[in-house]
Every structure is written in C-alpha cells, then in structure tokens.
Design an enzyme around this catalytic site. Structure first.
Site, PDB file in Angstrom:
ATOM      1  N   ILE A   1      -4.791   9.735  10.928  1.00 63.76           N
ATOM      2  CA  ILE A   1      -3.783  10.420  10.483  1.00 63.76           C
ATOM      3  C   ILE A   1      -4.173  10.778   9.494  1.00 63.76           C
ATOM      4  O   ILE A   1      -5.777   9.909   8.408  1.00 63.76           O
ATOM      5  CB  ILE A   1      -2.281   9.552   9.609  1.00 63.76           C
ATOM      6  CG1 ILE A   1      -2.105   8.586  11.576  1.00 63.76           C
ATOM      7  CG2 ILE A   1      -1.087  10.104   9.154  1.00 63.76           C
ATOM      8  CD1 ILE A   1      -1.261   9.436  12.412  1.00 63.76           C
TER       9      ILE A   1
ATOM     10  N   GLY B   1       1.178  -0.935  -0.234  1.00 67.40           N
ATOM     11  CA  GLY B   1      -0.171  -0.007   0.146  1.00 67.40           C
ATOM     12  C   GLY B   1       1.389   1.473  -0.074  1.00 67.40           C
ATOM     13  O   GLY B   1       0.766   2.943   0.644  1.00 67.40           O
TER      14      GLY B   1
ATOM     15  N   ASN C   1       1.724  -2.436   5.286  1.00 70.78           N
ATOM     16  CA  ASN C   1       0.702  -0.940   5.692  1.00 70.78           C
ATOM     17  C   ASN C   1      -0.762  -1.346   5.049  1.00 70.78           C
ATOM     18  O   ASN C   1      -1.385  -0.823   4.988  1.00 70.78           O
ATOM     19  CB  ASN C   1       1.747  -0.329   5.523  1.00 70.78           C
ATOM     20  CG  ASN C   1       0.998   1.040   5.138  1.00 70.78           C
ATOM     21  OD1 ASN C   1       0.439   1.227   5.835  1.00 70.78           O
ATOM     22  ND2 ASN C   1       0.876   1.331   4.152  1.00 70.78           N
TER      23      ASN C   1
ATOM     24  N   SER D   1       0.730   3.901  -2.593  1.00 67.40           N
ATOM     25  CA  SER D   1       0.890   4.293  -3.337  1.00 67.40           C
ATOM     26  C   SER D   1       0.437   5.609  -2.843  1.00 67.40           C
ATOM     27  O   SER D   1       0.379   7.354  -3.385  1.00 67.40           O
ATOM     28  CB  SER D   1      -0.202   3.578  -4.589  1.00 67.40           C
ATOM     29  OG  SER D   1      -1.507   3.540  -3.846  1.00 67.40           O
TER      30      SER D   1
ATOM     31  N   TYR E   1     -12.613  -4.623  10.868  1.00 67.11           N
ATOM     32  CA  TYR E   1     -11.080  -3.440  11.738  1.00 67.11           C
ATOM     33  C   TYR E   1     -10.878  -4.128  13.030  1.00 67.11           C
ATOM     34  O   TYR E   1      -9.248  -4.327  12.689  1.00 67.11           O
ATOM     35  CB  TYR E   1     -11.523  -2.775  10.901  1.00 67.11           C
ATOM     36  CG  TYR E   1     -10.405  -1.151  10.449  1.00 67.11           C
ATOM     37  CD1 TYR E   1      -9.731  -1.421   9.229  1.00 67.11           C
ATOM     38  CD2 TYR E   1     -10.246  -0.329  11.521  1.00 67.11           C
ATOM     39  CE1 TYR E   1      -8.472  -0.257   9.179  1.00 67.11           C
ATOM     40  CE2 TYR E   1      -9.020   0.469  11.371  1.00 67.11           C
ATOM     41  CZ  TYR E   1      -8.128   0.595  10.317  1.00 67.11           C
ATOM     42  OH  TYR E   1      -6.965   1.257  10.128  1.00 67.11           O
TER      43      TYR E   1
HETATM   44  P1  NDP Z   1      -4.904   5.087   2.699  1.00 67.99           P
HETATM   45  O1  NDP Z   1      -6.352   4.747   1.908  1.00 67.99           O
HETATM   46  O2  NDP Z   1      -4.365   6.330   2.335  1.00 67.99           O
HETATM   47  O3  NDP Z   1      -4.234   4.072   1.030  1.00 67.99           O
HETATM   48  C1  NDP Z   1      -4.332   2.579   1.656  1.00 67.99           C
HETATM   49  C2  NDP Z   1      -2.969   2.087   0.149  1.00 67.99           C
HETATM   50  O4  NDP Z   1      -2.965   1.031   0.250  1.00 67.99           O
HETATM   51  C3  NDP Z   1      -3.206   2.475  -1.463  1.00 67.99           C
HETATM   52  O5  NDP Z   1      -1.613   3.025  -0.660  1.00 67.99           O
HETATM   53  C4  NDP Z   1      -3.254   1.204  -1.552  1.00 67.99           C
HETATM   54  O6  NDP Z   1      -3.362   1.171  -3.033  1.00 67.99           O
HETATM   55  C5  NDP Z   1      -3.359  -0.170  -0.794  1.00 67.99           C
HETATM   56  N1  NDP Z   1      -4.604  -1.044  -0.852  1.00 67.99           N
HETATM   57  C6  NDP Z   1      -5.175  -1.019  -0.097  1.00 67.99           C
HETATM   58  N2  NDP Z   1      -6.303  -3.045  -0.248  1.00 67.99           N
HETATM   59  C7  NDP Z   1      -4.892  -2.586  -0.432  1.00 67.99           C
HETATM   60  C8  NDP Z   1      -5.563  -4.266  -1.553  1.00 67.99           C
HETATM   61  N3  NDP Z   1      -5.557  -5.193  -1.577  1.00 67.99           N
HETATM   62  N4  NDP Z   1      -3.362  -5.273  -2.388  1.00 67.99           N
HETATM   63  C9  NDP Z   1      -2.756  -3.800  -2.067  1.00 67.99           C
HETATM   64  N5  NDP Z   1      -2.922  -2.340  -2.117  1.00 67.99           N
HETATM   65  C10 NDP Z   1      -4.007  -1.856  -1.097  1.00 67.99           C
HETATM   66  O7  NDP Z   1      -5.030   4.287   3.971  1.00 67.99           O
HETATM   67  P2  NDP Z   1      -3.949   4.890   4.872  1.00 67.99           P
HETATM   68  O8  NDP Z   1      -2.491   5.500   4.054  1.00 67.99           O
HETATM   69  O9  NDP Z   1      -4.701   6.104   5.608  1.00 67.99           O
HETATM   70  O10 NDP Z   1      -3.377   3.868   5.602  1.00 67.99           O
HETATM   71  C11 NDP Z   1      -3.003   3.206   5.982  1.00 67.99           C
HETATM   72  C12 NDP Z   1      -2.596   1.687   6.814  1.00 67.99           C
HETATM   73  O11 NDP Z   1      -2.897   2.560   8.099  1.00 67.99           O
HETATM   74  C13 NDP Z   1      -3.528   0.839   6.860  1.00 67.99           C
HETATM   75  O12 NDP Z   1      -3.070  -0.513   7.234  1.00 67.99           O
HETATM   76  C14 NDP Z   1      -4.841   1.464   8.061  1.00 67.99           C
HETATM   77  O13 NDP Z   1      -5.667   0.312   8.398  1.00 67.99           O
HETATM   78  C15 NDP Z   1      -3.364   2.410   8.636  1.00 67.99           C
HETATM   79  N6  NDP Z   1      -4.428   3.200  10.142  1.00 67.99           N
HETATM   80  C16 NDP Z   1      -4.324   3.932   8.818  1.00 67.99           C
HETATM   81  C17 NDP Z   1      -5.554   5.519   9.735  1.00 67.99           C
HETATM   82  C18 NDP Z   1      -5.293   7.135   9.371  1.00 67.99           C
HETATM   83  O14 NDP Z   1      -6.206   7.465  10.418  1.00 67.99           O
HETATM   84  N7  NDP Z   1      -5.181   7.224   7.995  1.00 67.99           N
HETATM   85  C19 NDP Z   1      -5.353   4.978  11.271  1.00 67.99           C
HETATM   86  C20 NDP Z   1      -4.808   3.951  11.947  1.00 67.99           C
HETATM   87  C21 NDP Z   1      -4.574   3.234  11.082  1.00 67.99           C
HETATM   88  P3  NDP Z   1      -4.229   1.505  -4.038  1.00 67.99           P
HETATM   89  O15 NDP Z   1      -3.640   3.182  -4.273  1.00 67.99           O
HETATM   90  O16 NDP Z   1      -4.111   0.702  -5.565  1.00 67.99           O
HETATM   91  O17 NDP Z   1      -5.793   2.375  -3.377  1.00 67.99           O
END
Ligand code: NDP
Length: 243
Positions: free
Chosen positions: A187, A9, A89, A11, A154
């Site tokens: 975040i 993840g 991630n 990107s 989740y």
């Molecule tokens: P975003 O939604 O901004 O980004 C998600 C990322 O995960 C993207 O790069 C997406 O790829 C990738 N992704 C999703 N599904 C898949 C898959 N099946 N295979 C490969 N890649 C995948 O999320 P965040 O950056 O906010 O979150 C990142 C991590 O942090 C997650 O695990 C989330 O649960 C955790 N988190 C986030 C919080 C927040 O407040 N933002 C708080 C606590 C935890 P693509 O761009 O191709 O869709």
C-alpha cells in the site's frame, strides 16, 4: 446512539484513511499516534471539515504503562462512553537479516506491532463484552502469512496477531464481539516510500500498489452491523499478490 472508535496509528497512511472513513460512517474517532503532531492534526482537520467528529489521543502503543494510563484517563474523563470499534493499526518496520538483527530491532517491532495488540485489546474488550457489541480489527500483513526475508521480526509480530485474532474470536463471539484481521499487500504510504514501486508492481497481478482508502473500505464494512457473522478471519487486500 453515537458509536466510538479508536484507531491506533491514525495520524498517517492507512490509519489516517481508516480514521477519515470511520468518521464519515458516523463514528466518533479517537486518533492515536506517537509523535507526528502535525500529521495527526491534519487528519483531525480533514475529519472536522466534513462534519465528522474526532479527537487526538497521543500515546506510544509500544509502552504498556503509557498506553494503560492514557486509556484509564480517557475512561475517567468520559465515563459514559465505550469504544465499540478498536482498529489495531499502528506499526513499524525495522528490517534486517536475522543473523545481523539487533535486540532493539526485534524488541521494538514486537512491542509496537504485537504487544500493543494485547495491552490495548485487553483494556477495551471488557466494555464490549458488557455491552454485547464490539469490533476488533487488526491490521496485519502479507508478511505475517507467507513470511518475507529480512522481516523475521515483522513477520513474527504479524503472524502472532493472526493467531491471537483466531483465538480471541472464539472467546468472544457469543457476546457479539467480532475479531478479524486485514492483511494488506503493498500500500502506498510512508512505510513503503523507500521501496522500488516500479520494480515491485510487476509481480502484483493488479500491477499497482494499493491505496490506503482501499484498506479503509474493508475496515468500514467490518466495523458495521453488516459483518456481524464474520469473525476470526484474515482478509487480504493485495491486488492478487498472494496465492
Ligand atoms: P505509516 O508508517 O504510514 O504510519 C504508521 C502509523 O503508526 C503512524 O500514524 C504512526 O504515528 C503510528 N505509530 C507507529 N509507532 C507507533 C507507536 N509506538 N505508538 C503509536 N503510534 C505509532 O504506516 P502504514 O500506514 O503503511 O501502516 C499501517 C499498518 O499497516 C501497520 O501496522 C503496517 O504494518 C500495516 N501494513 C502496511 C502495509 C503497507 O504496504 N503500507 C502493508 C501491510 C501492512 P506517528 O505519525 O506519530 O509516527
């Protein structure tokens, strides 16, 4: 010697900030993502602009067959390298009250957030053990610690990774492989774009959402030699929200 990292993840959001930071630290970073080609390319461009090294590695982490074949292809194309640092991630949210939750909402979240941890970590940890050096860093969530209503799927997935982090850390510590989890609070990323920041930030002691870079700094430390004696931990990055 060049060290290699895989960020799932990578990107967008937190994964993008982690990829950029690890590349700045000198890692060659494999940036995994599922479908956002343009966003992934932007992350790659940003790394290369500053002289960092990275490559895109597109596969769906929720699909174990696709994941295994992508990792096998990488291993056969680049037999001389191994992934030293794995950052699990990639994650999604599909919130619903349990009473209304669909099978697909439960399964998609568990497959993406938890089962991917098993598939990818099992595939990559072998080389870390052989080389006697490695880092596994799992991005979990406050939701997996205190539980959040509307997120049984989740919370279950994140709590599952926390348990696995603690167990695996004890399995591999003597081989100099550490396994830690980072639990962000709120975040600012696409994942939290639909939330009411002004309302929610009132309950955060720091009075603001965190930035992806503030999570990436901790990943950088955990990936480094400086953190060699820290393992099996869950470290919070949440502006004081969790007490
Ligand atoms: P975003 O939604 O901004 O980004 C998600 C990322 O995960 C993207 O790069 C997406 O790829 C990738 N992704 C999703 N599904 C898949 C898959 N099946 N295979 C490969 N890649 C995948 O999320 P965040 O950056 O906010 O979150 C990142 C991590 O942090 C997650 O695990 C989330 O649960 C955790 N988190 C986030 C919080 C927040 O407040 N933002 C708080 C606590 C935890 P693509 O761009 O191709 O869709």
């Amino acid at each position: 010697m060049m060290k290699y990292a895989l960020v799932t993840g990578g990107s967008r959001g937190i994964g993008r900030a982690i990829s950029i930071k690890l590349a700045a630290d000198g890692f060659f970073v494999f940036i995994n993502y599922k479908s956002a080609d343009d966003a992934a390319q932007e992350t790659l461009n940003e790394i290369r602009k500053t002289g960092g090294q990275a490559e895109l590695l597109k596969f769906d982490v929720s699909n174990s067959a696709e994941t295994i074949s992508a990792l096998e292809k990488l291993a056969s194309e680049k037999p001389d390298i191994y992934i030293h640092t794995l950052v699990n991630n990639a994650g999604i949210r599909k919130d619903n009250l349990l009473v209304f939750m669909q099978d697909s909402e439960w399964n998609d979240v568990l497959n993406t957030n938890l089962n991917s941890f098993f598939t990818i970590t099992r595939a990559l940890i072998k080389n870390m053990l052989v080389k006697k050096s490695g880092r596994i860093i799992n991005i979990v969530s406050l939701s997996g610690i205190k539980g959040l209503p509307g997120q049984t799927n989740y919370s279950a997935a994140k709590a599952g990774i926390i348990g696995a982090t603690k167990a695996l850390a004890q399995e591999v510590a003597r081989k100099n492989v550490t396994v830690n989890a980072i639990a962000p609070g709120f975040i600012s990323t696409d994942m939290t774009a639909d939330l009411d920041q002004n309302e929610l930030k009132k309950m955060i002691p720091a009075q603001r959402f965190g930035k992806p870079e503030e999570v990436a700094e901790l990943v950088s430390f955990l990936a480094s030699d400086k953190s060699a004696y820290i393992t099996g931990e869950v470290i919070h990055v949440n502006g004081g929200l969790y007490t």
